[in-house]
Scaffold this motif. Structure first.
Motif, short mmCIF file in Angstrom:
data_model
loop_
_atom_site.label_atom_id
_atom_site.label_comp_id
_atom_site.label_asym_id
_atom_site.label_seq_id
_atom_site.Cartn_x
_atom_site.Cartn_y
_atom_site.Cartn_z
N GLN A 55 -7.01 5.36 -1.71
CA GLN A 55 -8.37 4.82 -1.52
C GLN A 55 -8.47 3.98 -0.25
N GLY A 56 -7.38 3.92 0.53
CA GLY A 56 -7.44 3.23 1.81
C GLY A 56 -7.04 1.77 1.77
N VAL A 57 -6.58 1.31 0.59
CA VAL A 57 -6.13 -0.07 0.49
C VAL A 57 -4.78 -0.21 1.19
N GLY A 58 -4.57 -1.30 1.91
CA GLY A 58 -3.28 -1.58 2.50
C GLY A 58 -2.50 -2.50 1.57
N VAL A 59 -1.26 -2.11 1.25
CA VAL A 59 -0.47 -2.91 0.32
C VAL A 59 0.74 -3.49 1.05
N ILE A 60 0.88 -4.80 0.97
CA ILE A 60 2.08 -5.46 1.50
C ILE A 60 3.00 -5.72 0.31
N TYR A 61 4.20 -5.18 0.39
CA TYR A 61 5.06 -5.12 -0.79
C TYR A 61 6.35 -5.92 -0.53
N ILE A 62 6.44 -7.09 -1.12
CA ILE A 62 7.64 -7.91 -0.95
C ILE A 62 8.59 -7.59 -2.09
N SER A 63 9.84 -7.27 -1.79
CA SER A 63 10.77 -6.97 -2.88
C SER A 63 12.21 -7.22 -2.49
N ASP A 65 5.88 3.02 3.04
CA ASP A 65 5.80 3.86 4.23
C ASP A 65 6.58 3.23 5.39
N ARG A 66 6.43 1.93 5.54
CA ARG A 66 7.17 1.23 6.59
C ARG A 66 7.82 -0.01 5.99
N VAL A 67 8.84 -0.50 6.67
CA VAL A 67 9.54 -1.70 6.21
C VAL A 67 9.64 -2.68 7.38
N THR A 68 9.28 -3.94 7.12
CA THR A 68 9.52 -4.98 8.10
C THR A 68 10.57 -5.92 7.54
N ARG A 95 -4.50 0.83 7.34
CA ARG A 95 -5.22 1.29 6.16
C ARG A 95 -4.40 2.32 5.41
N GLY A 96 -4.42 2.27 4.09
CA GLY A 96 -3.79 3.30 3.29
C GLY A 96 -2.29 3.40 3.47
N GLU A 97 -1.63 2.28 3.70
CA GLU A 97 -0.18 2.34 3.74
C GLU A 97 0.41 1.25 2.84
N VAL A 98 1.65 1.51 2.41
CA VAL A 98 2.40 0.49 1.71
C VAL A 98 3.46 -0.01 2.68
N HIS A 99 3.35 -1.26 3.06
CA HIS A 99 4.25 -1.82 4.06
C HIS A 99 5.14 -2.84 3.38
N ALA A 100 6.42 -2.51 3.27
CA ALA A 100 7.34 -3.41 2.57
C ALA A 100 7.78 -4.54 3.50
N LEU A 101 7.94 -5.72 2.92
CA LEU A 101 8.41 -6.89 3.68
C LEU A 101 9.65 -7.38 2.96
#
Lengths: 521, 330
Positions: free
Chosen positions: A197-205, A216-219, A35-41
């Protein structure tokens, strides 16, 4: 690795497997989102990021593996099921319906009705859309047709749509690919707000420098495997790149061989066209790579198209090898040895359903015709094979349809096409857009080689590291004007950005001036 | 080239409206021109003739408009019309069933054909051109088989013919005997307009034609809605069949092929885009009137029928070309 407790995560994917005919697209992949993180892929094209996300979004069915959402194991058989679970995707190719209004797009599939259930309630739809915009602090008219919006605003509409669906998981596929710096800032502002607001964002770039700013984190994924997940702060971009490609390559180091030729091959004098090109003059020397920097909409593509004869100009003169050139159409430009490689390969550069060899000779077909108009197939074959080798295009054969090549190889086919024309002035418009890191460095090598062979290159790019790495000289544009010229020695990202935003005002496609960075899109 | 894409986009809404204005202007030009050229054109009887001649094509074009806005095409509306008329004949003349049942049979036959078209296009993923071409042949053949190659006459039930040829208006306002078929056309057009602009069916018609994949990903059951839209087109074709049968007082099994092209032409002249996503009912009705006015006027000027067809083709191409020119300018 010890088993994770699904309760701790918004989304937890474990052991995801997916086969397509002949391809093992996902191999025991894992991914998690709090919750509430931006996780890059991240990963090269074909690494499996999009496939993995499509499994989560219900577009593809997984062959094996488990998915937990808010601690509950779920099956996601179709996009509807994903939406019902609060998982929404902002697609790279925006999935809006151009002929409908903003509000109609947001509420498609769940239109509010009037008392007579048969009829739609367009008033309610507009009001509800406005509520969502207010929540996002977004200035947008619900009744506007989507076709009339800029890409950035269309993206905001997609986000608004997701929020109106109570999305808690937002998958963003290359969200900044088509945005200006100011628009990216605005997007990041909204992403950060959602994160609060607690949304989890998966961020492909593909733009790794962005990850540092927003995630916040990168996979990292490679060849259908999840390689590793790290905290963004703990990793350098170089480390991430080497995980992506499985080898160490240098990306940022400048890559410009000395340029000494003084012969001017192309000179543009006082080129003007309405509001988009204003009194543009510059010179291109033999064997030179001239970088064109600026924000999207600065007029760089327009200048290129004008030189290439694709758009008419109001005034101005073009000299090729010192002689005045009259260029009224692309055909004329080709005659003068000018080639233009569009930013949108798929629309303007390639015929996707034709094979590699026919794409290569498309512009020079006449050279391959015999006396009676017969097509000399073996000569085409020979030429195509020559360029496939010279440009090291990865394709099973020259008979392969262009559609099935990767972005980098498609780009090389387009380059091959212009080389068959004996062009000595090549205009590259965003040559590495949508191309993965490995292929990028090959395109760079190719550009250097071409310059070394005496071809003169104009390279339009919105990626500053690319401009800095490749250019001998850099011309910066803003609002249709050239606002400065920098030598490779003196250029820095900061100097370029300063020139690119010299007005402090960004003109939009529709001609409305918007102040920058005032927090309103 | 996102900029130029957007620039083009900004004209989309206006362009559909513009094409309608253009078509309406064209219709007026035709009226004025023919009125000046011949004293026999602008009088009540002749206008009535034009209205009646528009009724069947107009109704068919209404259904076609929906299908074309989805970026599809229905080539079967002409022969489905005939098939529906034949089925009405079977019910009324062969089986001596009441007229309303016969009408219902005609509409249902159309609906069934439309449903099959929709199923082929959506669930079986056939290209609309192929699916409806198949339906064209199937219904053409079936009409001949069922009727035994002969027209089916409605001579025992004179009330059937009044569906088209009677005049409720004439009963209310003496002398103003506009045929019922015309009223039915306008009634159907108003209904179609309501469906296209105010209901979910209409909304999804535009959505599918504008970006089918996006619509699907929004959770809309595109297959089901496409089936609904093609079925609706079939019902309009069925209504066309009833009007046609009532007008000729017979079901003519050999008639029908070619009507689908008139219907498509009417929609296109009226500004419906074959690329999908754009179109209006008002435009289609204007388009249908352009075609029938042209035919009527040229006939009054004693231009042979063969040449009328040539002129219709030229007008169609010109209408779309002018629309293109204007768009390029914007």
């Amino acid at each position: 690795m010890p088993d994770k407790n699904p309760e701790d995560y918004l989304v937890l994917m474990q052991g995801i497997d997916k086969h397509f005919p002949g391809v093992h697209a996902l191999n025991q992949c894992r991914f998690d989102l709090k919750r509430g993180e931006v996780h890059a892929l991240v990963g090269e094209n074909g690494a499996g990021k999009s496939t993995l996300m499509k499994v989560l979004a219900g577009v593809y069915k997984k062959d094996a593996g488990r998915i937990f959402v808010r601690g509950q194991e779920v099956e996601i058989p179709n996009p509807r099921a994903a939406i019902d679970l609060g998982i929404s995707t902002i697609h790279q190719e925006l999935n809006l319906i151009p002929h409908l209004t903003v509000a109609q797009n947001i509420f498609i599939g769940r239109e509010p009705r009037q008392k007579i259930r048969f009829l739609l309630d367009d008033k309610a739809i507009n009001e509800k859309a406005q509520q969502v915009f207010d929540m996002m602090h977004l200035k947008l008219e619900p009744g506007t047709l989507v076709a009339n919006l800029t890409v950035a605003k269309q993206q905001m509409v997609e986000i608004a749509k997701a929020l109106s669906l109570n999305a808690e998981v937002l998958i963003m596929d290359e969200p900044t690919a088509a945005l200006t710096e100011a628009e990216i800032e605005e997007l990041f502002r909204i992403i950060r707000k959602l994160r609060e607001q607690g949304v989890g964002v998966i961020y492909i770039s593909h733009r790794l420098e962005e990850l540092k700013q927003i995630s916040d984190r990168v996979t990292v994924m490679r060849d259908g495997h999840t390689i590793d997940t790290v905290n963004t702060q703990d990793a350098t971009i170089d480390q991430i790149i080497s995980m992506m490609v499985g080898r160490t390559i240098y990306e940022a180091a400048p890559d410009v061989p000395e340029h000494q030729e003084e012969e001017v091959v192309l000179e543009v004098r006082n080129l003007s066209r309405g509001n988009v090109i204003k009194d543009v003059s510059f010179k291109l020397k033999k064997g030179e790579i001239l970088g064109f920097a600026g924000l999207m909409g600065a007029g760089r593509t327009e200048v290129a198209r004008a030189i290439f004869g694709a758009d008419p100009v109001d005034s101005g003169e073009i000299y090729v090898h010192g002689r005045k050139a009259v260029i009224r159409s692309p055909k004329d430009a080709v005659k003068y040895g000018i080639g233009y490689l569009s930013e949108d390969r798929k629309r303007f550069g390639l015929t996707l359903d034709l094979d590699v060899e026919n794409n290569m000779v498309l512009a020079t077909f006449r050279k391959f015709m015999g006396a009676l108009g017969w097509v000399n197939d073996s000569k085409i074959h020979q030429t195509a094979n020559h360029y496939v080798q010279a440009l090291s295009i990865k394709t099973p054969s020259v008979q392969q349809k262009a559609r099935y090549l990767s972005g980098g190889n498609q780009q090389k086919v387009v380059i091959g096409k212009w080389l068959t024309c004996d062009t000595d002035i090549l205009i590259f418009d965003e040559p590495t857009r949508g191309i993965d890191v490995g292929a990028k460095s090959e395109i760079y090598r190719l550009l250097n080689e071409l310059a070394h062979q005496g071809k003169s290159i104009i390279m339009i790019s919105s990626e500053l590291p690319e401009i800095l790495r490749m250019s001998h000289r850099i011309v910066v544009m803003c609002e249709g004007r050239i606002t400065g010229e920098l030598s490779s020695a003196e250029a820095t990202q900061e100097k370029i950005m300063k020139l690119a935003t010299q007005r402090g005002v960004v003109m939009r496609d529709n001609g409305v001036a918007l102040p920058q960075n005032n927090g309103v899109v | 080239m996102i900029h130029s894409l957007l620039a083009r986009g900004s004209s989309i809404f206006r362009s559909s409206a513009m094409q309608r204005v253009l078509a309406f202007g064209g219709l007026i030009v035709l009226f004025v021109g023919f009125s000046l050229a011949s004293p026999n054109f602008f009088n009540f009887e002749n206008i009535k003739g034009i209205l009646l001649a528009t009724a069947v094509n107009g109704v068919l074009a209404l259904g076609s408009t929906f299908v074309i806005i989805t970026a599809g095409i229905d080539l079967s509306v002409g022969t489905v019309m005939t098939f529906s008329a034949v089925m009405t004949g079977v019910f009324i003349t062969f089986w001596h069933l009441p007229v309303p049942l016969g009408v219902l049979a005609g509409l249902s036959a159309g609906a069934l054909c439309g449903f099959l078209n929709g199923t082929m296009v959506s669930r079986m993923r056939l290209p609309p051109f192929v699916a409806t071409l198949g339906m064209l042949y199937a219904t053409k053949g079936l009409s001949l088989v069922i009727s035994g190659l002969k027209p089916i006459y409605f001579t025992d039930t004179p009330e059937f013919a009044t569906i088209s040829m009677g005049s409720i208006l004439g009963m209310i306002i003496p002398g103003f005997d506009i045929p019922n078929a015309v009223l039915i056309l306008f009634g159907a057009a108003i209904l179609a307009n309501l469906i296209l602009t105010k209901t979910v069916i209409g909304r999804y018609t535009f959505a599918i034609g504008s970006n089918e994949e996006a619509t699907r990903l929004s959770g809309v059951n595109v297959n089901a809605w496409k089936t609904v839209i093609y079925t609706m087109c079939g019902i309009f074709a069925g209504l066309g069949g009833v009007l046609m049968g009532a007008r000729l007082n017979s079901a003519q099994p050999a008639l029908g092929a070619g009507y689908e092209l008139d219907a498509i032409a009417a929609a296109v002249i009226g500004g419906t885009s074959l690329k999908g996503g754009e179109g209006t009912i008002v435009g289609t009705i204007i388009g249908a009137f352009v075609i029938s006015t042209l035919a009527n006027g040229l006939r009054i000027l004693s231009v042979p029928q063969e040449w009328q067809i040539v002129v219709t083709g030229a007008i169609l191409v010109m209408a779309v070309y002018m629309d293109n020119l204007r768009r390029r300018k914007e």
